[in-house]
Enzyme design. Structure first.
Site, PDB file in Angstrom:
ATOM      1  N   TYR A  64      -1.716  -1.277  10.416  1.00 36.53           N
ATOM      2  CA  TYR A  64      -1.768  -1.415   9.253  1.00 36.53           C
ATOM      3  C   TYR A  64      -0.659  -1.093   8.369  1.00 36.53           C
ATOM      4  O   TYR A  64       0.017  -1.442   7.411  1.00 36.53           O
ATOM      5  CB  TYR A  64      -2.930  -0.668   8.719  1.00 36.53           C
ATOM      6  CG  TYR A  64      -3.308  -0.601   7.288  1.00 36.53           C
ATOM      7  CD1 TYR A  64      -4.124  -1.756   6.620  1.00 36.53           C
ATOM      8  CD2 TYR A  64      -2.936   0.180   6.128  1.00 36.53           C
ATOM      9  CE1 TYR A  64      -4.103  -2.210   5.476  1.00 36.53           C
ATOM     10  CE2 TYR A  64      -3.220   0.070   4.804  1.00 36.53           C
ATOM     11  CZ  TYR A  64      -3.919  -1.101   4.435  1.00 36.53           C
ATOM     12  OH  TYR A  64      -4.160  -1.409   3.174  1.00 36.53           O
TER      13      TYR A  64
ATOM     14  N   SER B 233       0.857  -1.305   0.036  1.00 40.13           N
ATOM     15  CA  SER B 233      -0.130  -0.052  -0.027  1.00 40.13           C
ATOM     16  C   SER B 233       0.926   1.176  -0.260  1.00 40.13           C
ATOM     17  O   SER B 233       2.104   0.960   0.432  1.00 40.13           O
ATOM     18  CB  SER B 233      -0.893  -0.057   1.464  1.00 40.13           C
ATOM     19  OG  SER B 233      -1.421   1.241   1.484  1.00 40.13           O
TER      20      SER B 233
END
Length: 246
Positions: A150, A136
């Site tokens: 995350y 990401s």
């Protein structure tokens, strides 16, 4: 681009994973479609072909069975898109809970490690292959959105990708990561529905002034799995509309 190659996709039941099934099939791949949700995985298979397979990528036995299934079906595993993952709770480091940390790390980092380990063990027996892991933009920068678990997991995916790429560079196995920015998936629509942020505000975050379509991410992953990217390994490719270049 992927003609005749057997490729597995994790997280194939929705979002980027479902888009990857559409794109990879369009490029001629034979697919094993993996998801923890059997119903959504079956829908993907009905839409785009391929064999549905239910697995939790954080469970070693499920991952072993997943690779065995693709080899049983297609004799070999040429490529893998390790895309399955979960979002994390909005918690600062001081507020964060062990439950959220474990959930995010199990799915987003340990799951990638388990998948890579099983995939590479097979690819070594057939002389090579290609792997793409979904990281990401949160794996490239800190984000500052109270998503510490995350962010840590997605940074870990990039580190694991680079380490594996170097370990197997002389054995015909290429390992890369893809780093999407904001993508119009179900998660995107859920965030907008809460009213916490508008679509216009999300668009304004990207220099290109819009979020990505999931197929744009899938096309980049397809290229990295293809022979056309034969000299590309150990890379973390941002497909983010310029987000992290700001």
């Amino acid at each position: 681009m992927l003609d005749g190659k057997s490729v597995l996709i994790t997280g194939a039941g929705s979002g980027i994973g479902r888009a990857a099934a559409e794109v990879f099939a369009g490029h001629g791949a034979r697919l094993l479609l993996v998801d923890i949700n059997g119903d959504t995985c079956k829908v993907t298979a009905e839409l785009f072909g391929g064999l549905p397979f239910v697995a939790d990528v954080s469970k070693e036995e499920d991952v072993t069975a997943m690779v065995e299934a693709v080899v049983d079906a297609y004799i070999r595993l040429d490529g893998a898109f390790n895309n399955a993952g979960v979002d994390g709770a909005f918690e600062s480091v001081a507020e964060s809970t062990r439950a959220n940390w474990d959930r995010v790390m199990d799915a987003n980092l340990m799951g990638v490690w388990l998948c890579m380990r099983a995939e590479i063990r097979h690819m070594l027996t057939i002389g090579g292959g290609a792997i793409v892991n979904t990281s990401s933009t949160a794996g490239l920068v800190g984000m500052g959105l109270r998503l510490s678990a995350y962010v840590a997991a997605k940074h870990g995916v990039i580190g694991l990708t680079k380490a594996a790429a170097l370990e197997y560079a002389t054995q015909g196995i290429r390992v890369n990561a893809i780093c999407p920015g904001t993508v119009k998936t179900g998660m995107y629509h859920q965030v907008v529905a809460t009213g916490a942020v508008t679509e216009a505000q999300i668009a304004a975050m990207q220099p290109i002034n819009r979020p990505a379509d999931p197929r744009e991410i899938a096309e980049a992953a397809a290229w990295m799995l293809a022979d056309q990217a034969s000299f590309v390994t150990g890379q973390a490719l941002a497909v983010d509309g310029g987000l992290v270049s700001q």
